[in-house]
Design a protein around this motif. Sequence first.
Motif, PDB file in Angstrom:
ATOM      1  N   HIS A 165       0.803  -1.226   0.000  1.00  0.00           N
ATOM      2  CA  HIS A 165       0.000   0.000   0.000  1.00  0.00           C
ATOM      3  C   HIS A 165       0.838   1.279   0.000  1.00  0.00           C
ATOM      4  CE1 HIS A 165      -3.591  -2.384   0.527  1.00  0.00           C
ATOM      5  NE2 HIS A 165      -3.030  -3.012   1.536  1.00  0.00           N
ATOM      6  N   THR A 166       2.130   1.174  -0.264  1.00  0.00           N
ATOM      7  CA  THR A 166       2.956   2.373  -0.336  1.00  0.00           C
ATOM      8  C   THR A 166       2.661   3.162  -1.611  1.00  0.00           C
ATOM      9  OG1 THR A 166       5.236   3.181  -0.263  1.00  0.00           O
ATOM     10  CG2 THR A 166       4.854   1.157  -1.497  1.00  0.00           C
ATOM     11  N   LYS A 167       2.847   4.461  -1.549  1.00  0.00           N
ATOM     12  CA  LYS A 167       2.727   5.262  -2.776  1.00  0.00           C
ATOM     13  C   LYS A 167       3.878   4.950  -3.721  1.00  0.00           C
ATOM     14  CE  LYS A 167       0.132   9.425  -1.521  1.00  0.00           C
ATOM     15  NZ  LYS A 167       0.197  10.904  -1.444  1.00  0.00           N
ATOM     16  N   ARG A 168       5.067   4.821  -3.167  1.00  0.00           N
ATOM     17  CA  ARG A 168       6.262   4.467  -3.936  1.00  0.00           C
ATOM     18  C   ARG A 168       7.317   3.948  -2.980  1.00  0.00           C
ATOM     19  NH1 ARG A 168       8.970   4.780  -8.658  1.00  0.00           N
ATOM     20  NH2 ARG A 168       7.037   5.410  -9.658  1.00  0.00           N
ATOM     21  N   HIS A 169       8.065   2.962  -3.473  1.00  0.00           N
ATOM     22  CA  HIS A 169       9.147   2.384  -2.685  1.00  0.00           C
ATOM     23  C   HIS A 169      10.484   2.829  -3.260  1.00  0.00           C
ATOM     24  CE1 HIS A 169      11.191  -0.277  -0.034  1.00  0.00           C
ATOM     25  NE2 HIS A 169      11.601  -1.124  -0.964  1.00  0.00           N
ATOM     26  N   PHE A 170      11.385   3.286  -2.406  1.00  0.00           N
ATOM     27  CA  PHE A 170      12.745   3.669  -2.796  1.00  0.00           C
ATOM     28  C   PHE A 170      13.699   2.624  -2.230  1.00  0.00           C
ATOM     29  CE2 PHE A 170      10.225   7.503  -2.643  1.00  0.00           C
ATOM     30  CZ  PHE A 170      10.652   8.248  -3.741  1.00  0.00           C
ATOM     31  N   THR A 171      14.606   2.119  -3.067  1.00  0.00           N
ATOM     32  CA  THR A 171      15.467   1.046  -2.596  1.00  0.00           C
ATOM     33  C   THR A 171      16.735   0.931  -3.428  1.00  0.00           C
ATOM     34  OG1 THR A 171      15.542  -1.345  -2.128  1.00  0.00           O
ATOM     35  CG2 THR A 171      14.300  -0.650  -4.064  1.00  0.00           C
ATOM     36  N   TYR A 172      17.711   0.243  -2.877  1.00  0.00           N
ATOM     37  CA  TYR A 172      18.852  -0.188  -3.673  1.00  0.00           C
ATOM     38  C   TYR A 172      18.483  -1.505  -4.346  1.00  0.00           C
ATOM     39  CZ  TYR A 172      20.275  -3.726  -0.193  1.00  0.00           C
ATOM     40  OH  TYR A 172      20.335  -4.824   0.632  1.00  0.00           O
ATOM     41  N   CYS A 173      19.341  -2.015  -5.206  1.00  0.00           N
ATOM     42  CA  CYS A 173      19.034  -3.256  -5.921  1.00  0.00           C
ATOM     43  C   CYS A 173      19.396  -4.448  -5.037  1.00  0.00           C
ATOM     44  CB  CYS A 173      19.790  -3.331  -7.247  1.00  0.00           C
ATOM     45  SG  CYS A 173      19.338  -4.771  -8.243  1.00  0.00           S
ATOM     46  N   THR A 187       8.397   1.476  -7.917  1.00  0.00           N
ATOM     47  CA  THR A 187       9.648   1.467  -7.169  1.00  0.00           C
ATOM     48  C   THR A 187      10.729   2.273  -7.873  1.00  0.00           C
ATOM     49  OG1 THR A 187       9.157  -0.742  -6.289  1.00  0.00           O
ATOM     50  CG2 THR A 187      11.448  -0.025  -6.199  1.00  0.00           C
ATOM     51  N   THR A 188      11.478   3.039  -7.108  1.00  0.00           N
ATOM     52  CA  THR A 188      12.667   3.722  -7.602  1.00  0.00           C
ATOM     53  C   THR A 188      13.885   2.956  -7.125  1.00  0.00           C
ATOM     54  OG1 THR A 188      11.611   5.903  -7.610  1.00  0.00           O
ATOM     55  CG2 THR A 188      14.023   5.840  -7.553  1.00  0.00           C
ATOM     56  N   VAL A 189      14.660   2.421  -8.063  1.00  0.00           N
ATOM     57  CA  VAL A 189      15.860   1.653  -7.747  1.00  0.00           C
ATOM     58  C   VAL A 189      17.074   2.556  -7.933  1.00  0.00           C
ATOM     59  CG1 VAL A 189      17.240  -0.383  -8.286  1.00  0.00           C
ATOM     60  CG2 VAL A 189      14.749  -0.484  -8.485  1.00  0.00           C
ATOM     61  N   GLN A 192      24.588   2.538  -8.740  1.00  0.00           N
ATOM     62  CA  GLN A 192      25.708   3.220  -9.375  1.00  0.00           C
ATOM     63  C   GLN A 192      25.630   3.145 -10.895  1.00  0.00           C
ATOM     64  OE1 GLN A 192      27.610   5.008  -7.319  1.00  0.00           O
ATOM     65  NE2 GLN A 192      26.196   4.151  -5.799  1.00  0.00           N
ATOM     66  N   ASP A 193      24.800   2.262 -11.429  1.00  0.00           N
ATOM     67  CA  ASP A 193      24.688   2.093 -12.883  1.00  0.00           C
ATOM     68  C   ASP A 193      23.266   1.651 -13.211  1.00  0.00           C
ATOM     69  OD1 ASP A 193      24.804   1.411 -15.569  1.00  0.00           O
ATOM     70  OD2 ASP A 193      26.752   0.423 -15.414  1.00  0.00           O
ATOM     71  N   SER A 194      22.378   2.604 -13.421  1.00  0.00           N
ATOM     72  CA  SER A 194      20.959   2.303 -13.625  1.00  0.00           C
ATOM     73  C   SER A 194      20.715   1.503 -14.902  1.00  0.00           C
ATOM     74  CB  SER A 194      20.150   3.599 -13.659  1.00  0.00           C
ATOM     75  OG  SER A 194      20.631   4.478 -14.674  1.00  0.00           O
ATOM     76  N   LYS A 195      21.510   1.740 -15.936  1.00  0.00           N
ATOM     77  CA  LYS A 195      21.337   1.011 -17.195  1.00  0.00           C
ATOM     78  C   LYS A 195      21.632  -0.475 -16.980  1.00  0.00           C
ATOM     79  CE  LYS A 195      22.590   1.174 -22.109  1.00  0.00           C
ATOM     80  NZ  LYS A 195      22.996  -0.233 -22.292  1.00  0.00           N
ATOM     81  N   TYR A 196      22.690  -0.763 -16.234  1.00  0.00           N
ATOM     82  CA  TYR A 196      23.044  -2.155 -15.940  1.00  0.00           C
ATOM     83  C   TYR A 196      21.940  -2.814 -15.110  1.00  0.00           C
ATOM     84  CZ  TYR A 196      25.340  -6.040 -13.524  1.00  0.00           C
ATOM     85  OH  TYR A 196      25.629  -7.268 -12.996  1.00  0.00           O
ATOM     86  N   MET A 197      21.418  -2.094 -14.118  1.00  0.00           N
ATOM     87  CA  MET A 197      20.355  -2.653 -13.285  1.00  0.00           C
ATOM     88  C   MET A 197      19.137  -3.016 -14.119  1.00  0.00           C
ATOM     89  SD  MET A 197      21.452  -2.796 -10.202  1.00  0.00           S
ATOM     90  CE  MET A 197      23.151  -2.994 -10.769  1.00  0.00           C
ATOM     91  N   GLN A 198      18.760  -2.134 -15.020  1.00  0.00           N
ATOM     92  CA  GLN A 198      17.559  -2.345 -15.822  1.00  0.00           C
ATOM     93  C   GLN A 198      17.730  -3.502 -16.798  1.00  0.00           C
ATOM     94  OE1 GLN A 198      16.228   1.155 -17.871  1.00  0.00           O
ATOM     95  NE2 GLN A 198      14.252   0.263 -18.407  1.00  0.00           N
ATOM     96  N   TYR A 209      14.666   3.392 -12.697  1.00  0.00           N
ATOM     97  CA  TYR A 209      16.076   3.232 -12.362  1.00  0.00           C
ATOM     98  C   TYR A 209      16.799   4.573 -12.466  1.00  0.00           C
ATOM     99  CZ  TYR A 209      14.624  -1.510 -13.511  1.00  0.00           C
ATOM    100  OH  TYR A 209      13.950  -2.693 -13.559  1.00  0.00           O
ATOM    101  N   ILE A 210      17.623   4.854 -11.469  1.00  0.00           N
ATOM    102  CA  ILE A 210      18.351   6.120 -11.478  1.00  0.00           C
ATOM    103  C   ILE A 210      19.698   5.937 -10.781  1.00  0.00           C
ATOM    104  CG2 ILE A 210      17.248   6.907  -9.329  1.00  0.00           C
ATOM    105  CD1 ILE A 210      17.307   9.769 -10.541  1.00  0.00           C
ATOM    106  N   ASP A 211      20.729   6.583 -11.322  1.00  0.00           N
ATOM    107  CA  ASP A 211      22.043   6.558 -10.692  1.00  0.00           C
ATOM    108  C   ASP A 211      21.994   7.375  -9.396  1.00  0.00           C
ATOM    109  OD1 ASP A 211      22.845   5.146 -12.880  1.00  0.00           O
ATOM    110  OD2 ASP A 211      24.137   6.725 -13.714  1.00  0.00           O
ATOM    111  N   GLU A 212      22.773   6.938  -8.423  1.00  0.00           N
ATOM    112  CA  GLU A 212      22.771   7.631  -7.134  1.00  0.00           C
ATOM    113  C   GLU A 212      23.132   9.107  -7.291  1.00  0.00           C
ATOM    114  OE1 GLU A 212      25.318   7.672  -2.962  1.00  0.00           O
ATOM    115  OE2 GLU A 212      25.289   5.837  -4.159  1.00  0.00           O
ATOM    116  N   LYS A 213      24.127   9.403  -8.104  1.00  0.00           N
ATOM    117  CA  LYS A 213      24.556  10.801  -8.249  1.00  0.00           C
ATOM    118  C   LYS A 213      23.451  11.659  -8.853  1.00  0.00           C
ATOM    119  CE  LYS A 213      26.906  10.207 -12.762  1.00  0.00           C
ATOM    120  NZ  LYS A 213      26.456   8.818 -12.960  1.00  0.00           N
ATOM    121  N   ASP A 214      22.680  11.094  -9.798  1.00  0.00           N
ATOM    122  CA  ASP A 214      21.577  11.836 -10.401  1.00  0.00           C
ATOM    123  C   ASP A 214      20.418  11.993  -9.421  1.00  0.00           C
ATOM    124  OD1 ASP A 214      22.925  12.107 -12.811  1.00  0.00           O
ATOM    125  OD2 ASP A 214      22.181  10.181 -13.574  1.00  0.00           O
TER     126      ASP A 214
END
Length: 219
Positions: A165-173, A187-189, A192-198, A209-214
């Motif tokens: 029931h969360t609006k959105r979950h933020f997490t590492y992979c 979910t927002t994952v 360090q490399d969002s392209k690789y994660m996806q 997916y988003i890089d930590e720095k971004d």
Amino acid sequence: MSIEHAWLNSGFKDIIYAISFRVKNKFDGHLNLYPPTFGKIRTHDKNTIIETTEAIIKLFDVKFTYSFENCDPKFRAKIREQEIENFESNPYVPFNKQWSDPYDYYTITLPDDWQNDQLLQKQRSRNRAIYNTDKVLEKVVSVTKGAYRLNYDLDINFIIDKLLHTKRHFTYCGSTAWLASFLNVPTTVISQDSKYMQEEKLKDENMYYIDEKDFLRNV
């Protein structure tokens, strides 16, 4: 190696994939599950690995019976090799509970120091680490005006309920990212490399997916 034998590791992913693989392949016999321990992985964990596995099994419509067994370390190594090969087939079967009816809250899971250390020890898993967990937490709290922190020190059923029931979950992979994927949670994952994660890890349309720095710079 027979499908009747399944190796369990300490994390949510390995438990979920072990069960999902059998469900996807319509296994209806008796499954022998081999956990690394019958207790808790770490002293501050809320659940034993047995309790966690049984809660996850209930999220699938299984046709098989199961039991938890001890086994010889050499046999365990062979089972582990087979399970890793099974996981490469991406055995995705959605849980029988799915995200819906979001309430007015957000959730977040960040790796603790031990988890980050484990990720940083291997070249292939370094991309999954979060280097500035305090800053990421501060950013999420700022954006969401607060968020439930979900980690292994909470009961597995509480975690599942909050994700549903969360609006959105933020997490590492890692950790709850796999629960969120099979529950179909927005979910927002962060990595360090969002392209690789996806492309290589969490292939899920409901994942952003988003890089930590971004994330720290732009969100």
